[in-house]
Enzyme design. Structure first.
Site, PDB file in Angstrom:
ATOM      1  N   ALA A  24       0.929  -1.313   0.021  1.00 53.44           N
ATOM      2  CA  ALA A  24       0.039   0.126   0.084  1.00 53.44           C
ATOM      3  C   ALA A  24       0.780   1.318  -0.094  1.00 53.44           C
ATOM      4  O   ALA A  24       0.420   2.470  -0.514  1.00 53.44           O
ATOM      5  CB  ALA A  24      -0.847  -0.185   1.194  1.00 53.44           C
ATOM      6  N   HIS A 125      -3.097  -9.736  -5.507  1.00 49.27           N
ATOM      7  CA  HIS A 125      -4.421  -9.392  -4.880  1.00 49.27           C
ATOM      8  C   HIS A 125      -5.311  -9.048  -5.991  1.00 49.27           C
ATOM      9  O   HIS A 125      -6.664  -8.760  -5.801  1.00 49.27           O
ATOM     10  CB  HIS A 125      -4.530  -8.600  -3.659  1.00 49.27           C
ATOM     11  CG  HIS A 125      -3.716  -8.897  -2.503  1.00 49.27           C
ATOM     12  ND1 HIS A 125      -3.189  -8.202  -1.572  1.00 49.27           N
ATOM     13  CD2 HIS A 125      -3.369 -10.242  -2.187  1.00 49.27           C
ATOM     14  CE1 HIS A 125      -2.667  -8.867  -0.780  1.00 49.27           C
ATOM     15  NE2 HIS A 125      -2.968 -10.092  -1.114  1.00 49.27           N
ATOM     16  N   CYS A 157     -24.896  -7.967 -14.610  1.00 50.18           N
ATOM     17  CA  CYS A 157     -24.472  -8.146 -16.045  1.00 50.18           C
ATOM     18  C   CYS A 157     -25.582  -7.916 -16.839  1.00 50.18           C
ATOM     19  O   CYS A 157     -26.603  -7.997 -16.967  1.00 50.18           O
ATOM     20  CB  CYS A 157     -24.221  -9.676 -16.073  1.00 50.18           C
ATOM     21  SG  CYS A 157     -23.535 -10.018 -17.753  1.00 50.18           S
ATOM     22  N   THR A 198       5.086  -2.172   2.465  1.00 53.53           N
ATOM     23  CA  THR A 198       4.221  -3.013   3.105  1.00 53.53           C
ATOM     24  C   THR A 198       4.867  -3.372   4.535  1.00 53.53           C
ATOM     25  O   THR A 198       5.891  -3.408   4.755  1.00 53.53           O
ATOM     26  CB  THR A 198       4.588  -4.475   2.328  1.00 53.53           C
ATOM     27  OG1 THR A 198       3.775  -5.441   2.793  1.00 53.53           O
ATOM     28  CG2 THR A 198       5.808  -4.734   1.886  1.00 53.53           C
ATOM     29  N   SER A 199       3.716  -3.435   5.339  1.00 54.93           N
ATOM     30  CA  SER A 199       4.088  -4.060   6.573  1.00 54.93           C
ATOM     31  C   SER A 199       4.361  -5.323   6.836  1.00 54.93           C
ATOM     32  O   SER A 199       4.878  -5.698   8.014  1.00 54.93           O
ATOM     33  CB  SER A 199       2.625  -3.676   7.827  1.00 54.93           C
ATOM     34  OG  SER A 199       1.688  -4.537   7.200  1.00 54.93           O
TER      35      SER A 199
HETATM   36 ZN    ZN Z   1     -23.213 -12.265 -17.366  1.00 50.89          ZN
END
Ligand code: ZN
Length: 249
Positions: A24, A125, A157, A198-199
């Site tokens: 971060a 991530h 969607c 970063t920690s």
């Molecule tokens: Zn869809």
């Protein structure tokens, strides 16, 4: 610990196999706060009642059971549409252009390394820029996702009405194994490893540092980490400032 920046610059100049592993703190100068410091407990404005820690909201169980509250937090605390690359992102893109940096491995989901021009970026991530329908798999970029969110608090969607979710790893979910393996191999084979912003407290990402076998680990973080004693150089300063001086000064 007084670290000679000139000595570190020499390490960087002499190496053609640098790997950067960041968190971060790499993006805070771009105005993206660490969500862990985003204000402690979060209370949804409507519906749920009660307050939640960010780690609870950003869990798989919470997403599945309370998608509306999840997205309220997600869109208000995790998305920074106007964020731009900072000094650290630009320095890393330049290091790669010079043929010195093999890859950026990041715990961030903001896509700022790519925006700065970095090509080899491993996102442990995931990324807010990739979103997909959980039913039919249709892809949406960030703008597409934000458009869906304007119509429905839980993005649906356009093709099938399924819930669209970000390609972001939530608590209780596994990291993408291919990204993880590739990151392990890059770190194991690195000459210089720069760990920054970063920690090093979130596993399994933090454990990646243990794959490094060399003796040129540079750790840049404003606060102490559990790996300070493992690092060969510890610089308690901002990532952007240090990376800029390592690359451009
Ligand atoms: Zn869809």
């Amino acid at each position: 610990m007084g670290v000679d920046v000139q000595a570190l610059k020499r390490l960087v100049e002499e190496s053609g196999n640098i790997v950067f592993f960041g968190g971060a703190g790499t993006s805070t100068e771009s105005g993206i706060p660490d969500f862990r410091s985003a204000g402690g407990l979060f209370s949804p404005e409507n519906g749920a009642g009660g307050s939640y820690a960010p780690e609870e909201i950003l869990s798989h169980d919470f997403f599945m059971s309370r998608p509306k509250e999840f997205y309220q937090f997600y869109f208000s605390k995790m998305i920074y549409r106007d964020a731009r690359p900072g000094a650290a992102h630009l320095a890393l893109a330049e290091l790669e252009r010079r043929g010195k940096l093999k890859a950026v491995i990041t715990q961030n989901i903001d896509g700022l390394h790519q925006m700065a021009g970095s090509k080899e970026v491993l996102e442990l991530h995931g990324s807010v820029h990739r979103n997909y329908c959980m039913h039919c798999g249709r892809f949406y970029d960030l703008d597409g996702m934000l458009e869906l969110a304007r119509r429905n608090p839980v993005p649906r969607c356009e093709s099938c009405g399924g819930i669209v979710r970000p390609d972001v790893v939530l608590y209780q979910e596994n990291l993408n194994s291919e990204v993880l393996w590739k990151s392990q191999a890059l770190i194991a084979g690195a000459d210089v490893l720069i760990v920054a912003g970063t920690s090093l407290r979130v596993y399994p990402a933090a454990g990646l540092v243990e794959f490094y076998r060399g003796d040129k680990m540079i750790l840049i973080n404003t606060a102490p980490t559990p790996y300070d004693s493992r690092a060969d150089y510890v610089i308690p300063d901002s990532v952007g400032k240090v990376m800029h001086s390592l690359v451009f000064s």
